[in-house]
Each structure stands twice: as C-alpha cells, then as structure tokens.
Design a protein around this motif. Structure first.
Motif, short mmCIF file in Angstrom:
data_model
loop_
_atom_site.label_atom_id
_atom_site.label_comp_id
_atom_site.label_asym_id
_atom_site.label_seq_id
_atom_site.Cartn_x
_atom_site.Cartn_y
_atom_site.Cartn_z
N GLY A 220 -6.90 2.95 8.74
CA GLY A 220 -7.41 3.31 10.07
C GLY A 220 -8.28 4.55 10.04
N MET A 221 -7.86 5.52 9.26
CA MET A 221 -8.57 6.81 9.24
C MET A 221 -9.95 6.70 8.58
N PHE A 222 -10.02 5.95 7.47
CA PHE A 222 -11.28 5.91 6.72
C PHE A 222 -12.05 4.60 6.89
N GLY A 223 -11.53 3.67 7.68
CA GLY A 223 -12.24 2.41 7.90
C GLY A 223 -12.26 1.52 6.67
N LEU A 224 -11.20 1.62 5.86
CA LEU A 224 -11.14 0.82 4.63
C LEU A 224 -10.29 -0.43 4.86
N GLY A 225 -10.54 -1.46 4.05
CA GLY A 225 -9.73 -2.67 4.14
C GLY A 225 -8.33 -2.47 3.58
N ALA A 226 -8.19 -1.59 2.60
CA ALA A 226 -6.91 -1.23 1.98
C ALA A 226 -6.27 -2.34 1.15
N GLY A 227 -7.04 -3.32 0.73
CA GLY A 227 -6.53 -4.34 -0.18
C GLY A 227 -6.07 -3.73 -1.50
N TRP A 228 -6.73 -2.63 -1.90
CA TRP A 228 -6.38 -1.93 -3.15
C TRP A 228 -4.94 -1.44 -3.12
N ALA A 229 -4.40 -1.17 -1.92
CA ALA A 229 -3.03 -0.68 -1.80
C ALA A 229 -2.06 -1.80 -1.46
N ASN A 230 -2.53 -2.77 -0.65
CA ASN A 230 -1.64 -3.88 -0.26
C ASN A 230 -1.11 -4.63 -1.48
N VAL A 231 -2.03 -4.94 -2.40
CA VAL A 231 -1.66 -5.79 -3.54
C VAL A 231 -0.58 -5.13 -4.42
#
Lengths: 327, 155
Positions: A220-231
C-alpha cells in the motif's frame, strides 16, 4: 526441429525488443529531463506505454511482477511526483493480477481458501500503508524524498529476499496446526510435468497472517504488487508448493491492492493520461511475456532485471538524498 | 536437455491430460466475476483513450497542464490546477463529460472486482455452511468497504 528453432528465435526476439524498449525509454526520458533534447508532450504517455510494454514482455520470463519494476524505474527516471507513480503502479499491479488469476483459479493452482485469511490482514495493513504514504508526501515539504529513500532501501531488501530465499518445489508439511486444519487449507491441481494430480496441505496460517501485516503495508505504501513477498510466505511459511504459491500470490494481489487503489483514486493520485497508457502497455506486454515464458525462461533475464532494480534503487536513494540537500 | 526441450516435453504431457480435476464451484464464480469486471475496466480505458485521441470529448486536465504541475503532490496538484480539494469520488462523477474522467471509472471497476467476487464467495460459503470461508469472505468484504468509504467515514 524447425519449430523449436522458431520458438527459440521468438524468445530471443522478445528479449531484445523488451530490453530495447526499456533502455531506450529510460535513455530518452533522461535526455529530456536533463534538457539535452526537447520532446513533444505526447511523448510522456507514449513513453509509459512502451516502457510497460517492455517490462510486461520480460517480467514473466524473469519470474517477477510488473509493479516491482515499474515503480522504482519511473520514480528514478521519470519526472512525476511519487504520488502519481504509486497510484499508477497499483493500477498496473491489480490489472495484471486480475487478468492472470482466473485461469489459475480454474485449474486449481490458485487457492482462495489459503489466500483469504492472509488478505484480510494484508488488506487492512495495505490501507494503513496507503494512508501513511500519502500523508508523508502531503504533510512534509520533503515527504517525497523520504519516500524515495525508503523505496530505494526497500528495493535492496526485496532483492535480498529474491536472491536468498530458497524456493522449495514441493515442501514437506509434517504437521498441520489446529487453526490451519479448521480453515481447511488444502488444495490440488493436475501437474502435466508429473502426469498426476498433486495434493498438498498448508500449515502455520497464523504466522503467515502475521507476515502479511508487513507485506500489505509495503504494498500500500509504495504501490507495489508485493508478489516478491507473497510467494516466499506461502512457500516457506505455509508450506505451499511453489507453482501453487505463485498462482495464489496473484489472487492475493487482486485483493490487497484493491483498497489502496481506491484510496489513491479518492485522493486524486491517479492521472488517467498517465495511468491508461501504462496499464494498457502492461496488459499487452504481459500477454506476450507469459506466452514466451511457456517456451523458455533464460536465467540471464533475471540477472538483467536484478541489475536494473539495483540501479533504480541507487538512483532513488541518490535523488532522495540530493532532494534533502544531504549530497 | 535444454530448458526449451523440457518445456516442449511438458506441453506433450499436457496434451495427453487424462482428466479434468474438479475445482470448487465458488472459485469458478470468483474467477468469472473478476474476469467480467476487468474486461469492462479495460474496455472503458480503451474507450477513454479513443475519445481523447479523436477529440470527441475534451479532457478535464490537458497533457500540457499535467506536464506543468506533475512534480507537485496529488493534493497540491489539484489545488493549484483546479482550485479543488480532492476527497472521495464525487469529483469523478461530476466531470464524466470529459474523456480522461471516463477512464477513471475503469479504476473503480478494478478496485471493486474482488469485493463483488468476495460477495459471490460468501453466498456460496453460506449455502454450503462453510464457516471458515464465510467468516473470512465477510471480514474481507467489510475491510474492503472501509477502504473504499474511508474518505467519507474518516478524515
């Protein structure tokens, strides 16, 4: 044999065109912002279209999402305010995830039952992250520079996660805790490479939910998809097979990035003349990229993407520190 | 064996796929809902681009204005450019006669796709008395709703 050569030639063509688009757009934009060349107004939306087309073509082959490339590159090299970059990044991440996840859900690879408990905390913290991110840029005169420095630092963290986290193809889950059992965290899909249906159980849902507080906040803060962390969370904490984790990650992005996208919209941080070309470029590019990734995933693309991320991170930190008159 | 050969081998196996596995119906419903809403969103984006490119409708903010003020934070950008304080979604609906503002509607479709999908999930879960799925689908709907309505319920 001839078709194999043709497929290989296609992959190399996509790589060359994708890289050419990304580097030429960065080069022209740098020249324009440094007043080396003067360019017409229409260049800006067109440059975003071709940049995201290039990112979309290569990201599936590199195994990363488009958002994690778009936000650092545009914040480092394009002259827009961070608010508009992040708003645009969220729209891109969500469009990409929404278009890719239905096919994974229909094959059983995407698992909503596993995704839902994680996204409930992830969405809440993503809302908090979006509000804080917009508050920092609006309340502090140098807010955008703080965000740039933080983004640069987070990029190094993302790279460390990507490089150091081990991916376990089929993690062995020896014990399923009570909470995970109550949630019924299991799934199955037909794996063509094995010629059989793969079944799995997930565990440590509580710990996964805790990890998603941080993941959602950064998204939310940086507008990233965050798939790098989800996986890694799905694979290493919950014990989900890597193929299912990658697909479920897309389902998670459709939900965690939805509320922040609405918040950015409600604050006027999404400009259609920038957002639409970027989203459409990614929409077309990721289709070409996904098709090419089925044929081959050359490792060199991953290293090139890592190099671009390092460069963008350094540029973000440099621009942030320069804006604060610290260098 | 090169990676390309491996992929081709996988493709052959896929062609001999023995059976279709049974995916829960609620997954298919969720997939269909988000597919339709994303399709509408992308169609609206393309329409907005055509209307802008063909000059059929004027933009609310011109490209020249964006380029002039895009270094400002979002709040300042709108204050300096239009003298308005953006808070909520009313400003989008108030300017739908402009090509670029039509494109904003697409973001609303993208942002609410999973909310509608979760309502579908909750209905299926309630029908099957699937308490864990129902609980988290309802919680997610409430959190999303708070996020969407945040501009109206909080400062």
């Amino acid at each position: 044999m001839a078709s194999q050569v043709a497929r290989q030639a296609w992959v190399y063509l996509v790589i060359v065109v994708g890289l050419a688009l990304i580097f030429s757009m960065i080069g022209i934009t740098q020249a324009a912002t440094s007043h080396v060349i003067s360019i017409p107004l229409w260049y800006w939306p067109v440059s975003l279209f071709f940049l995201t087309l290039g990112i979309g073509m290569l990201a599936p082959m590199a195994g990363v999402g488009g958002g994690v490339m778009f936000v650092p590159i545009t914040s480092a090299f394009w002259p827009f305010h961070m608010d508009f970059v992040r708003g645009c990044g969220l729209c891109m991440a969500i469009t990409n995830a929404l278009t890719s996840s239905p096919k994974f859900l229909r094959t059983g690879l995407g698992n909503i039952r596993v995704a839902l408990p994680l996204v409930t905390v992830g969405t809440g913290s993503a809302i908090a992250g979006a509000c804080l991110g917009l508050y920092i840029t609006q309340a502090f005169p140098y807010g955008k520079y703080y965000i740039k420095i933080a983004l640069g630092a987070i990029l190094f963290f993302i790279l460390a996660v990507m490089v150091l986290s081990k991916r376990v193809e089929f993690p062995e889950v020896k014990y399923v805790d009570k909470f995970s059992r109550w949630l019924g965290l299991r799934g199955y899909w037909y794996e063509p490479s094995l010629g059989r249906v793969v079944e799995y159980h997930c565990t440590r849902a509580g710990l996964g939910m805790l990890a998603f507080v941080g993941v959602g906040f950064l998204a939310g803060m940086f507008g990233l998809g965050a798939g790098w962390a989800n996986v890694p969370v799905l694979n290493l904490i919950l014990g989900m097979p890597i193929k299912a984790a990658t697909s479920t990650s897309l389902c998670i992005i459709t939900m965690t990035d939805a509320a922040p996208a609405a918040i950015y919209l409600a604050k006027g941080a999404i400009l259609p003349l920038l957002m639409i070309p970027a989203v459409l470029g990614m929409y077309i590019g990721s289709r070409i990229g996904a098709w090419s990734a089925v044929i081959a995933r050359p490792r060199v693309i991953k290293y090139i993407f890592f190099a671009i991320l390092v460069f963008a991170a350094i540029m973000d930190i440099y621009k942030g520190l320069h804006g604060l008159h610290m260098i | 064996m090169s990676s390309i050969e491996v992929k081709l081998e996988e493709k052959k196996v896929e062609e001999r796929r023995p059976e279709m596995i049974e995916v829960p119906k609620e997954y298919k419903v969720y997939a269909r809902i988000i597919e339709i809403m994303t399709g509408i969103a992308v169609a609206i984006m393309v329409l907005s681009l055509i209307l802008y490119g063909s000059h059929a409708l004027p933009p609310y903010v011109t490209l020249a204005e964006i380029v002039k003020y895009w270094k400002l934070a979002a709040t300042k950008f709108w204050m300096v450019l239009k003298g308005i304080k953006i808070h909520g979604y009313d400003w989008i609906f108030a300017h739908l006669a402009h090509a670029d503002m039509i494109g904003m509607i697409s973001v609303l479709f993208l942002a609410t796709a999973c909310f509608v999908g979760n309502i579908g999930l909750a209905i299926f879960a309630a029908m099957r008395r699937d308490i864990p799925l129902l609980t988290f689908a309802v919680i997610e709907c409430i959190i999303l709703l708070i996020g969407y309505l945040k501009p109206y319920i909080m400062l």
